[in-house]
Write a protein that holds these residues in place. Structure first.
Motif, short mmCIF file in Angstrom:
data_model
loop_
_atom_site.label_atom_id
_atom_site.label_comp_id
_atom_site.label_asym_id
_atom_site.label_seq_id
_atom_site.Cartn_x
_atom_site.Cartn_y
_atom_site.Cartn_z
N LEU A 95 0.72 -1.35 0.01
CA LEU A 95 0.05 0.00 0.07
C LEU A 95 1.02 1.36 -0.02
CD1 LEU A 95 -2.69 -1.12 2.58
CD2 LEU A 95 -3.01 -0.59 0.14
N TRP B 63 2.38 2.51 2.55
CA TRP B 63 2.27 3.11 4.02
C TRP B 63 3.77 2.98 4.42
CZ3 TRP B 63 -2.71 0.76 6.41
CH2 TRP B 63 -3.62 1.04 5.76
N THR C 164 5.07 6.63 5.50
CA THR C 164 4.91 7.54 4.58
C THR C 164 3.78 8.50 4.86
OG1 THR C 164 3.39 6.29 3.12
CG2 THR C 164 5.94 5.94 2.76
N GLU D 206 1.19 8.70 2.95
CA GLU D 206 -0.20 7.67 2.71
C GLU D 206 -0.31 6.85 3.93
OE1 GLU D 206 2.49 8.18 0.73
OE2 GLU D 206 1.77 8.86 -1.39
N GLY D 207 0.79 6.71 4.38
CA GLY D 207 0.82 5.65 5.91
C GLY D 207 0.12 6.37 6.94
N GLY E 17 -1.97 8.64 6.93
CA GLY E 17 -3.34 8.76 6.53
C GLY E 17 -4.05 7.13 6.60
N GLY E 18 -3.54 6.25 6.12
CA GLY E 18 -4.13 4.91 6.23
C GLY E 18 -4.16 4.32 7.50
#
Length: 232
Positions: free
Chosen positions: A201, A203, A216, A218-219, A221-222
């Protein structure tokens, strides 16, 4: 006689791990990847010929395994059990005498997030275990865990199928004492699958020359939306 042999065998393994260069080599392999002899020589802080001798001894003791790809030779830890033993020794060592050494960025990065063989450790690993436990996705005991039906659905939504692929004798969910947090994080097939999925993903990302991981954007947020975790 059985206990005598067991004691002798234990002493032999302890002596192998007790060498500083070999301990550094095993620690380097704790990120789950296979490394070349040259890379392990750098981590061990010794020359090529000395590294070759160390690798031979570790192989004979079934602590590491050799993989060949064409002309290239790579080494990895022989099993998850070896990784769990190394992590446990790190936890024991953390209770030992304090060394007068300033804590640097690399130390903080390892404590924040790292790989423990093929699963997540550090604050990130502990936070994942806590989140799954609080939401009743897993029920954890002293050294193992059970994935609930609700947890199975959650994992499916996350894109994880623990029934896919070879299982061998590895338990679906186990716990591993985290040396820096001194609390259990998730291992077994569940721990490995979560780590793999986080990489897929985007992340988490590896930090060069370390088993530390960076989380990251994105991580962040995820992890917050999926697990309710806020971690840097």
């Amino acid at each position: 006689m059985a206990s005598m042999v067991s004691g002798i065998t234990l002493a032999e393994i302890a002596a192998l791990i007790g060498d500083v260069a070999r301990a550094n080599i095993l620690s380097a392999l704790m990120d789950g990847r296979a490394l070349t002899a040259g890379e392990l020589a750098w981590h061990g802080g010794v020359g090529a010929s000395t590294t070759s001798g160390h690798l031979a001894k570790l192989s004979e003791a079934n602590l590491i395994a050799l993989e060949r790809q064409g002309r290239h030779r790579y080494y990895r830890l022989a099993s998850p059990e070896v990784a769990q033993a190394i992590e446990a020794l790190m936890a024991v060592a953390s209770f030992g005498p304090r060394r007068h050494r300033p804590v640097g960025p690399k130390d903080e990065a390892l404590r924040n997030a790292r790989t423990c063989y093929d699963h997540l450790a550090g604050r990130l690993g502990i936070a994942i275990a806590d989140s799954l436990s609080l939401r009743n996705h897993v029920v954890l005991s002293e050294s193992a865990g059970v994935i609930t039906e609700e947890g199975q659905r959650f994992l499916c939504d996350l894109g994880i199928d623990l029934d896919a692929g070879p299982k061998g004798s590895r338990a679906p969910c186990r716990t591993c004492l985290d040396w820096s947090e001194r609390r259990p994080h998730l291992s077994g097939r569940l721990g490995a699958a979560l780590c793999t999925r986080f990489f897929e993903l985007g992340w988490i990302a590896r930090i060069k020359d370390s088993r530390a991981l960076s989380v990251t954007a994105e991580g962040r947020g995820g992890l917050k939306s999926t697990f309710g975790i806020e971690i840097g």
